[in-house]
Design an enzyme around this catalytic site. Structure first.
Site, PDB file in Angstrom:
ATOM      1  CE  LYS A   1      -1.668 107.507 109.639  1.00  0.00           C
ATOM      2  NZ  LYS A   1      -2.121 107.790 108.262  1.00  0.00           N
ATOM      3  N   GLY A   2       2.713 103.781 109.019  1.00  0.00           N
ATOM      4  CA  GLY A   2       3.977 103.414 108.398  1.00  0.00           C
ATOM      5  C   GLY A   2       4.552 104.582 107.636  1.00  0.00           C
TER       6      GLY A   2
END
Length: 910
Positions: A462-463
């Site tokens: 995830k970012g």
């Protein structure tokens, strides 16, 4: 004797020239040495429109800042002409307001202002267009140098996006002044387009320094704080300031406050899940309260010697030109420890500087020394987390630091995929909270994603991009974040980046980024990333992408859990009531509205709250979905007598029951805990993480301790904390957690990646790209993806339902056990030599690839293109998930042996 260029006289009215000359002759009245002359600043509005400033050169930065401020306030495009005469400088500036600007059609001429067109000859227009084209194509800063023979002037032109540099005119001027160059005249023009572009032109009798772009790039990355003021005083360099600001943010995220009382609680209670979650929250809050951001910045600003020492160590490790890296690295720990002796080891400053050293030690590679970069990116070794209270260390962390944003990208496998979300803040307090917990949010999202990705080849990632309150522009920040990640992935950058490894990243849409996936894919292609077709998922059909929104990919999986519950209990969907967060303008919320048949009594979303105990009008909800509008656009006349609508912007709203809502925003934020929304099903389709947690879950119980909802299907990631889920299940609520329910989108994205990897560019263009009518293969592929999503959701639902009935354990715990078991077996298979069995390998990989893709190219042709690391990921994950879904989480070695044997038999038959 003004020595101004001819077109000054051609484009300035004669009366105005007279005014300007009269002011210029000020020194004749008072003398050039007079105080009045050296303090000169005369500004007025010209009858022809522009603002005029005559100033002494000592005040030029002040005037340029004023011009920039006027432009920001008016929100238009700026044209500035600047001419020097002895010690006086003339500014002629015009802000073209939006109403006066021409509407850009995409070509350069339509993106120029009328004032630029008036003052520019055809040759000048060509020069500006070249730079505009390059910036529109995605370059962050471009330049052109030339010599003007007829005037004997050297010309430097610099172009960049408006958002690239704070003080786009004054900062460039300051840098040129510092380099000792006398500028006779300069121009600054803005142009519209996909990106608002600034182009500055400078003319001098001397050549311009070649390293000025380096200075500008460094200046573009430096936020305005106490560390930047050390640069202004020439105490530290811009590079030292930029590295220190990155160290400050790293320290802010990871520094730990050591409290003996808290440690005692950890020792006594840390193994209990309920207490562990609470202790983790207390620890995080204690860390932030004891080490606020301002105090970390102050500590570094007051010790420039430590700033220089940290940067020297970092530079020795990573600067391409450094020859003393090995010796510096060996000497640094001892030197730094010696320096820290000047700081009391019980003081907060000691701990702050120690974490600065940890940052320098944890960096594996960085784009810091690339000549041009739009943000700083650091690939970190995860060892610094070993003493923190994270359950499982990630495989890798990318840390990105921009001028007005920062972010993380956390991945749990070498092949991993997950969405990028933009976190906005509407108030300074909200920004402080969001920035305090940025890494924790990113880690938890990636950790959940890793559990969710249990039956696809990619691990979880995830970012998170946190925008500075009121300063950062979401799209520009996303572009810089992506570009800085690409910096570390491209083989072409290897001469600037030590320890280059060729990692593969796959990114996907999340909150605030769904519309930006196309840009990121095209950017990766333009920059030469070999896996650009799979770099982003959820992109448009014109790039071969498969939209989660258009096809309801995420909803297809989530809704299967709702239907599964109703099937097991023998209840018709039309007979149940439902509350959902996430509204008609969202992917999951909008598609849930379209495919469900229940009585929806409340929707909570970004626009506010709509509620009707008799059921919200479905045709009106569907209308909003079609228009991608949130709940604030709901037609109030469609509400029943007890229904109401409260927008987030509302104040002092009286509800049908007589209660008054003081703040619509506060009401929206807490309405998911409100006793007015009792229903059979609660379906979170959007909302912030931890909206239901260990401290507020009891708000979902009535006075008798009975839950408001019978079932919760967690569509939104991390909407509930694990302790809240377990406690609600103990009260009789069936809770299907996010990592099980919300995996339709990741399945679709994984197969989108697979098509991009498996097909060559020509075939991909022909079979997957749609510019109107979809190719037949694309239609088939999407149908097969939807079938696979439903099949995977049903398979997991069935085993969870079975295990829950058999063991009595909560669904939330069983969901984790299921993910952990699949991940455990995946790791075991990766460590074995099973992949070397060619027949078995081919059989397993064929079972993963959709039938129409196999039919299109054939297994052997596909495998020629799919990277070996990805093939191994497919093999291990497919074997592991198939085994667990077929044999459960308690199956032993004998069942596993028979399972592998069956696959080998199938392989031999094929």
């Amino acid at each position: 004797d003004l020595d101004f260029p001819a077109y000054y006289f051609e484009t300035t009215p004669a009366a105005e020239i007279g005014n300007q000359i009269r002011i210029n002759r000020f020194h004749e009245m008072y003398g050039m040495e007079s105080e009045e002359y050296t303090n000169l600043k005369i500004s007025y509005k010209s009858p022809s429109g522009p603002s005029i400033h005559w100033v002494h050169r000592s005040r030029f930065l002040e005037v340029e800042s004023e011009i920039e401020k006027e432009c920001r306030e008016k929100g238009g495009l700026l044209d500035v002409s600047v001419y020097s005469h002895k010690n006086l400088i003339l500014y002629i500036s015009l802000v073209n307001t939006p109403e006066e600007e021409q509407v850009g059609r995409g070509d350069f001429i339509s993106c120029t202002t009328q004032s630029f067109a008036r003052m520019s000859d055809p040759e000048a227009v060509k020069r500006y267009k070249v730079l505009w084209d390059r910036v529109q194509a995605g370059e962050e800063i471009v330049s052109e140098y030339s010599f003007k023979k007829e005037t004997g002037e050297y010309r430097m032109m610099i172009g960049f996006p408006l958002t690239f540099l704070n003080g786009y005119l004054s900062n460039v001027s300051r840098l040129i002044q510092r380099s000792g160059i006398e500028v006779g005249r300069k121009y600054c023009h803005m142009f519209s387009g996909k990106r608002v572009v600034v182009v500055c032109s400078f003319y001098s009798k001397k050549t311009f320094p070649e390293d000025i772009l380096d200075f500008l790039v460094d200046a573009s990355l430096c936020p305005e704080n106490r560390i930047a003021r050390l640069v202004e005083k020439d105490i530290i360099s811009l590079k030292e300031a930029n590295f220190t600001n990155a160290a400050v943010e790293f320290t802010h995220q990871f520094i730990r406050f050591k409290d003996s009382n808290l440690q005692l609680l950890w020792d006594r209670l840390g193994e209990t899940p309920d207490f562990r979650e609470i202790l983790r929250s207390v620890q995080r809050r204690s860390d932030k309260d004891n080490f606020p951001m301002d105090s970390i910045i102050t500590a570094y600003a007051e010790r420039p010697d430590i700033v220089k020492a940290l940067y020297a160590y970092f530079s020795a490790k990573f600067a391409p030109s450094s020859c003393a890296a090995a010796s510096e690295e060996k000497q640094f720990p001892a030197k730094f420890e010696e320096m820290l002796k000047s700081v009391p080891n019980s003081s907060p400053e000691y701990e702050i500087f120690r974490w600065g050293g940890i940052f320098a030690d944890s960096i594996v590679r960085t784009n810091f020394f690339l000549p041009v970069k739009s943000a700083l990116s650091f690939r970190l070794d995860c060892g610094f987390l070993k003493n923190a209270d994270y359950d499982v260390p990630p495989y890798g962390i990318f840390f990105v630091k921009g001028r007005d944003f920062f972010g993380f990208h956390v991945r749990f496998k070498d092949i991993a995929r997950g969405g990028i979300r933009i976190v906005r803040s509407s108030t300074p307090d909200e920004y402080r909270f969001n920035s305090d917990y940025a890494f924790e949010e990113c880690f938890n999202l990636a950790y959940t994603q890793n559990k969710k990705n249990k039956d696809i080849p990619e691990g979880g990632s995830k970012g998170v991009i946190v925008l500075e309150d009121g300063k950062a522009i979401p799209k520009e920040s996303f572009m810089r974040y992506v570009d800085s990640l690409l910096d570390l992935l491209l083989p072409a950058n290897v001469k600037f980046i030590r320890n280059y490894s060729g990692e593969i990243l796959f990114l996907g849409p999340d909150e605030g980024t769904a519309e930006l996936m196309d840009w990121a894919c095209e950017r990766a292609r333009a920059r030469g990333y070999p896996y650009w077709k799979g770099f982003t998922t959820g992109k448009g059909a014109g790039l071969g992408g498969i939209s989660h929104i258009d096809y309801g990919m995420t909803t297809a999986g989530v809704h299967r859990y709702v239907l599964g519950i109703l099937r097991k209990l023998g209840i018709a969907e039309e007979a149940i009531s439902k509350v959902q967060t996430g509204g008609p303008d969202g992917d999951l919320g909008g598609n849930e509205i379209l495919i469900s048949k229940d009585k929806t009594i409340a929707v909570i979303d970004g626009g506010g709250v709509i509620c009707d105990p008799d059921g919200l009008d479905r045709r009106e909800l569907a209308r909003l979905v079609g228009l991608r509008l949130n709940s604030s656009a709901f037609d109030g006349s469609k509400l029943g007598a007890s229904g109401f609508k409260v927008k987030t912007s509302d104040r002092d709203v009286r509800l049908p029951d007589g209660s008054v809502i003081a703040s619509g925003m506060a009401f929206r934020n807490s309405f998911h805990l409100d006793s007015r929304i009792k229903a059979d099903l609660f379906l979170p389709c959007g909302g912030r993480p931890k909206s239901i947690n260990g401290t507020n879950w009891k708000s979902l119980l009535d006075a008798d301790g009975k839950p408001f909802f019978r079932w919760i299907v967690e569509g939104a990631n991390l909407f509930l904390t694990q302790d809240a889920r377990i406690n609600l299940e103990k009260k009789g609520v069936l809770v299907f957690k996010d990592s099980s329910a919300n995996k339709g989108g990741v399945t679709s994205s994984s197969l989108e990646v697979l098509a991009g990897l498996a097909l060559d560019d020509e075939t991909f263009e022909k079979e997957m790209v749609s510019s109107g009518e979809d190719p037949e293969f694309r239609k088939k592929y999407i149908r097969e993806i939807l079938d696979l999503i439903r099949a995977k959701a049903d398979a997991e639902f069935e085993i969870l339902w079975y295990l829950h009935a058999k063991t009595g354990r909560t669904l939330s715990e069983l969901s984790d056990d299921l993910s952990d078991k699949i991940n455990e077996i995946t790791t075991a298979i990766e460590s074995s030599d099973l992949f070397e069995d060619e027949n078995l390998r081919l059989s397993v990989i064929r079972s993963h690839i959709p039938a129409c893709l196999l039919e299109l190219s054939g297994a052997y042709k596909l495998l020629e293109r799919i990277p070996l690391s990805y093939q191994k990921a497919i093999f291990a994950r497919s074997l592991a998930s198939g085994f667990v879904y077929g044999h459960g989480i308690s199956a032993g070695y004998e069942e596993y042996r028979r399972y592998i044997n069956e696959f080998q038999k199938i392989a031999l038959l094929k």
